[in-house]
Enzyme design. Structure first.
Site, PDB file in Angstrom:
ATOM      1  N   ASP A   1       0.834  -1.186   0.000  1.00 15.84           N
ATOM      2  CA  ASP A   1       0.000   0.000   0.000  1.00 15.84           C
ATOM      3  C   ASP A   1       0.881   1.253   0.000  1.00 15.84           C
ATOM      4  OD1 ASP A   1      -2.062   1.769   0.260  1.00 15.84           O
ATOM      5  OD2 ASP A   1      -2.488   1.309   2.357  1.00 15.84           O
ATOM      6  N   ASP A  54      -1.867   6.031  -6.194  1.00 21.72           N
ATOM      7  CA  ASP A  54      -2.235   5.072  -5.156  1.00 21.72           C
ATOM      8  C   ASP A  54      -2.207   3.657  -5.726  1.00 21.72           C
ATOM      9  OD1 ASP A  54      -3.158   4.058  -2.776  1.00 21.72           O
ATOM     10  OD2 ASP A  54      -5.262   4.486  -3.192  1.00 21.72           O
TER      11      ASP A  54
END
Ligand SMILES: *[C@@H]1O[C@H](CO)[C@@H](O)[C@H](O)[C@H]1NC(C)=O
Ligand SMILES: *[C@@H]1O[C@H](CO)[C@@H](O)[C@H](O)[C@H]1NC(C)=O
Length: 469
Positions: free
Chosen positions: A153, A344
């Site tokens: 992440d 992201d």
């Protein structure tokens, strides 16, 4: 509410525009030059039912981790739990995007308030929910190493796994990490720098640093901040890696064993590994869920990478932002206002400010007018029925970033399939933020097949075409 109204309005407009385009441009494929269209076989969008590992420089690099799609045939998580429906995946993706966008809006609002009134930022921002990221890697932890499949992440910093003894754990793929079975495990004391830098922490009576991560969807994990050897590949291990040993983990959906954080703060894997590997990391996400990609530490970039500066974001110190300055559809520039884009790894679809999305959408839908439309799914409403077509001609879509980096997307970054029930239906793989604020999210679908290089030392992000298949 406003977002919903806008999306409905766009979807209604899209039907009208498509009907019009079929009449007006009976042969849309004649528009534009040869590089302006991507021609792919219809099967190029369909994943295989068997794992098809990638070949190539990045994929065979022994210092890189193999990246696989969580729901694909290469995933160790696939056999576990019930299959997730395409609607559910989309809904979770929307939740993640919305929580990221709220976080960004909150930070800039607080910034404005602070500027006028001298108010301080809250110490802790909830991070986005786990289980939305579609890409996972397998890493070893402890001595001897036990292997865990975790999501990675770029939107958070602290890595963590579920640990024994567990007061509250969700069901995961592998046996829980047991600190008692690792001879290199230790907890981090409260006075350590790593502890003091955590946004949300407490100290136990016996001086162990306790961490707490609250996620936007109400899930949370807390436990001891710990150190142990992290094994990335057979030839690469990081001794004394700081991570969270989660003893209470509630509300998560996934079956993955935890998370590897690649954010900008000092506790992230990339920051902790910087002295060994150099500052930064790169990854490549495969075009199909049956393929494999890689995640490598260090800022090394392929020769063809085009770079754009990272946009500083003092109030969101974990996140990476880029500046989108334009778009090119089938070789023609589409005029859009500049926007800050959060890059992201965990959000699937790129979210564009409303006006930017509308501009892309109208250029794209007009050029795709020769194809039959299909009903959409959830908020994906620009969908096409390719039944009976052996080859697809899709207008090229390029994103232009500050400094002139022009990222011409793979077809897998322009069209997304709806799932195996509708093998011949694919939809425009973008959505709108529901807002005209000049902020968006560059999702992982658009990053597919690029070597995406986070060159932290030089504060820039690079995109190298054909980084993986
Ligand atoms: C493998 O990855 C490392 C770290 O990213 C890099 O320095 C090296 O050049 C890569 N080697 C090849 C053959 O791609
Ligand atoms: C796509 O077109 C085929 C052939 O006309 C039809 O049988 C099928 O139901 C359509 N599917 C969708 C989802 O529109």
């Amino acid at each position: 509410m406003a977002a919903f109204v806008t999306r409905r309005a766009l979807s209604r407009a899209s039907c009208l525009a498509a009907a019009f385009a079929v009449v007006a441009a009976a042969s849309p494929f004649r528009l534009g030059g040869p590089g302006d269209w991507r021609v792919v076989s219809a099967s190029a969008l369909r994943p295989s039912t068997v794992c098809t590992p990638a070949e190539g420089a990045g994929a065979s690099n022994s210092s890189a981790l193999k990246v696989v799609h969580r729901h694909g045939p290469c995933s160790p998580l696939r056999s576990r739990g019930a299959a997730t429906s395409p609607v559910e995946i989309l809904d979770r993706d929307r939740d993640r995007a919305n929580s990221m966008l709220r976080k960004i809006a909150g930070a800039s609002a607080t910034n404005a308030v602070r500027a006028s009134m001298g108010v301080r930022l809250p110490a802790h921002w909830a991070t986005a929910s786990l289980g939305t990221n579609n890409y996972v890697v397998t890493v070893g932890l402890g001595t001897p190493a036990r292997y865990f499949t975790v999501e990675f992440d770029t939107g958070s910093d602290l890595s963590w796994v579920q640990c024994k003894p567990c007061r509250d754990c969700y069901e995961q793929n592998d046996p829980l990490f047991d600190p008692a079975k690792s001879r290199t495990f230790s907890t981090v004391p409260c006075g350590a720098r790593e502890c003091r830098e955590l946004p949300s922490r407490t100290c136990s009576p016996d001086n162990r640093c306790r961490f707490e991560c609250a996620y936007a969807d109400g899930s949370q994990t807390d436990g001891d901040l710990a150190r142990d050897t992290l094994t990335l590949t057979p030839s690469d291990a990081i001794p004394g890696f700081v991570f969270g040993c989660g003893h209470e983990n509630s509300g998560f959906f996934g079956t993955e064993d935890g998370l590897i954080g690649l954010g900008r703060k000092s506790v992230s894997l990339s920051s902790q590994a910087a002295s060994r590997h150099g500052a930064g990391f790169s990854y490549c996400l495969p075009s199909l869920s049956s393929g494999t990609g890689y995640l490598a530490l260090g800022g090394a970039a392929p020769a063809n990478a085009q770079f754009t500066p990272m946009v500083p974001s003092w109030d969101l110190p974990s996140l990476y932002f880029l500046r989108l300055t334009g778009m090119v559809v089938a070789g023609k520039a589409v005029k859009v206002p500049a926007a800050s884009m959060l890059i992201d790894s965990g959000t699937q679809l790129t979210n564009l400010p409303d006006g930017t999305f509308a501009a892309l959408w109208s250029a794209f839908a007009r050029l795709m007018g020769g194809y039959r439309r299909a009903p959409g799914l959830s908020f994906l409403d620009t969908c096409y029925n390719f039944t009976g077509r052996a080859a697809l001609q899709v207008p090229s879509v390029a994103l232009v970033f500050a400094g002139g980096a022009t990222v011409s997307l793979d077809v897998s970054g322009v069209l997304v399939r709806l799932g195996s029930d509708e093998p011949h239906v694919a939809c425009l793989a973008f959505t709108s933020t529901g807002d005209d604020a000049p902020v968006g999210i560059l999702g992982n679908t658009q990053q597919k097949t690029f070597a995406v290089v986070y060159d932290v030392a030089n504060q820039r992000v690079g995109f190298g075409a054909k980084g993986c298949a």
